[in-house]
Design a protein around this motif. Structure first.
Motif, PDB file in Angstrom:
ATOM      1  N   ALA A   1      97.172  30.572  83.564  1.00 48.99           N
ATOM      2  CA  ALA A   1      98.290  29.810  83.021  1.00 48.99           C
ATOM      3  C   ALA A   1      99.575  30.148  83.779  1.00 48.99           C
ATOM      4  O   ALA A   1      99.669  31.163  84.468  1.00 48.99           O
ATOM      5  CB  ALA A   1      98.455  30.122  81.537  1.00 48.99           C
ATOM      6  N   ARG A   2     100.581  29.305  83.613  1.00 48.51           N
ATOM      7  CA  ARG A   2     101.892  29.580  84.210  1.00 48.51           C
ATOM      8  C   ARG A   2     102.531  30.781  83.514  1.00 48.51           C
ATOM      9  O   ARG A   2     102.236  31.080  82.363  1.00 48.51           O
ATOM     10  CB  ARG A   2     102.785  28.352  84.056  1.00 48.51           C
ATOM     11  N   GLN A   3     103.412  31.448  84.216  1.00 45.01           N
ATOM     12  CA  GLN A   3     104.159  32.573  83.640  1.00 45.01           C
ATOM     13  C   GLN A   3     105.130  32.057  82.574  1.00 45.01           C
ATOM     14  O   GLN A   3     105.949  31.184  82.835  1.00 45.01           O
ATOM     15  CB  GLN A   3     104.936  33.299  84.737  1.00 45.01           C
ATOM     16  N   LEU A   4     105.009  32.581  81.373  1.00 44.21           N
ATOM     17  CA  LEU A   4     105.921  32.184  80.301  1.00 44.21           C
ATOM     18  C   LEU A   4     107.321  32.739  80.557  1.00 44.21           C
ATOM     19  O   LEU A   4     107.475  33.813  81.143  1.00 44.21           O
ATOM     20  CB  LEU A   4     105.414  32.726  78.959  1.00 44.21           C
ATOM     21  N   PRO A   5     108.350  32.034  80.095  1.00 42.63           N
ATOM     22  CA  PRO A   5     109.707  32.555  80.249  1.00 42.63           C
ATOM     23  C   PRO A   5     109.932  33.791  79.376  1.00 42.63           C
ATOM     24  O   PRO A   5     109.262  33.988  78.361  1.00 42.63           O
ATOM     25  CB  PRO A   5     110.596  31.386  79.802  1.00 42.63           C
ATOM     26  N   TYR A   6     110.916  34.582  79.763  1.00 41.91           N
ATOM     27  CA  TYR A   6     111.186  35.862  79.101  1.00 41.91           C
ATOM     28  C   TYR A   6     111.436  35.697  77.597  1.00 41.91           C
ATOM     29  O   TYR A   6     110.925  36.468  76.785  1.00 41.91           O
ATOM     30  CB  TYR A   6     112.382  36.531  79.779  1.00 41.91           C
ATOM     31  N   HIS A   7     112.217  34.687  77.224  1.00 40.77           N
ATOM     32  CA  HIS A   7     112.554  34.525  75.800  1.00 40.77           C
ATOM     33  C   HIS A   7     111.313  34.196  74.968  1.00 40.77           C
ATOM     34  O   HIS A   7     111.218  34.586  73.798  1.00 40.77           O
ATOM     35  CB  HIS A   7     113.644  33.458  75.611  1.00 40.77           C
TER      36      HIS A   7
END
Length: 214
Positions: A2-8
């Protein structure tokens, strides 16, 4: 992957894990740093439940390196013969006990390099001991964490080292200490390999996995 999730989003995921289980615990039974080290070394390519079943009686008679040496390899082998690769593991446990007695006064070192220099101890085993016994924010990436990290987008990576780095880089500092336990337990009981239990997942709405089960 999967794509890297954003930090928040990752922060919200771990806030939910923390709310559900503030102090997650490893499932390997142990009495001290030494028995933890032995249990983790024995758990390679074996289940925690299977290791616990074998070590309950073992640790009653050998809970220090010296007692393990006094027990002897043949008796140790009898205790752990229900665990996969038990003969090789028995040899490593005995070699490890000898080094701990001769070089460390019977104590388990708290350095990753020293731990990894012991027979049968790799980076994952060292990280588990550092995390569980000394509360270091070390990330022990097993098959569950590798799957969850890649499937969810929390910590995607092509190998365990890349996933370990991704956890260190992307998980907020206040969640680092317990991160690997939350991820292991999530992979073991919810984000299963063949049929993940997406309807029961507390991070379903945040996860990047596209093939969610209905």
């Amino acid at each position: 992957m999967a794509r890297q999730l954003p930090y928040h989003t990752i922060r919200e995921i771990f806030a939910r894990f923390h709310a559900a289980e503030p102090e997650p615990k490893g499932e390997l039974e142990h009495l001290n740093a030494y028995t933890l080290l032995v249990a983790v070394a024995l758990s390679a390519q074996a289940t925690d439940a299977g290791v616990n079943k074998a070590t309950r009686a073992l640790f009653k008679v050998a809970d220090t390196p010296q007692k393990m040496l006094d027990l002897g390899e043949e008796a140790l082998t009898q205790h752990i013969k229900t665990i996969g690769l038990y003969r090789n593991k028995a040899k490593n446990v005995m070699k490890m006990a000898r080094i701990l007695v001769d070089d460390y006064g019977g104590e388990v070192p708290s350095s990753r390099a020293a731990l990894q220099a012991l027979p049968g101890v790799g980076r994952k085993t060292a990280n588990v001991v550092l995390n569980m016994w000394w509360s270091h924010p070390a990330q022990a990436v097993d098959t569950h964490i590798f799957r969850v990290g890649n499937r969810t987008g929390i910590a995607p990576g092509k190998d365990v080292d890349a996933v370990e780095r991704a956890i260190e880089d992307n998980v907020p500092a206040e969640y680092q200490r317990h991160a690997h336990h939350w991820l292991i337990l999530h992979g073991r009981y919810i984000c299963l390999a063949r049929k993940p239990r997406c309807p029961d997942c507390l991070i379903r709405d945040l996860c990047a996995y596209e093939d969610k089960t209905p």
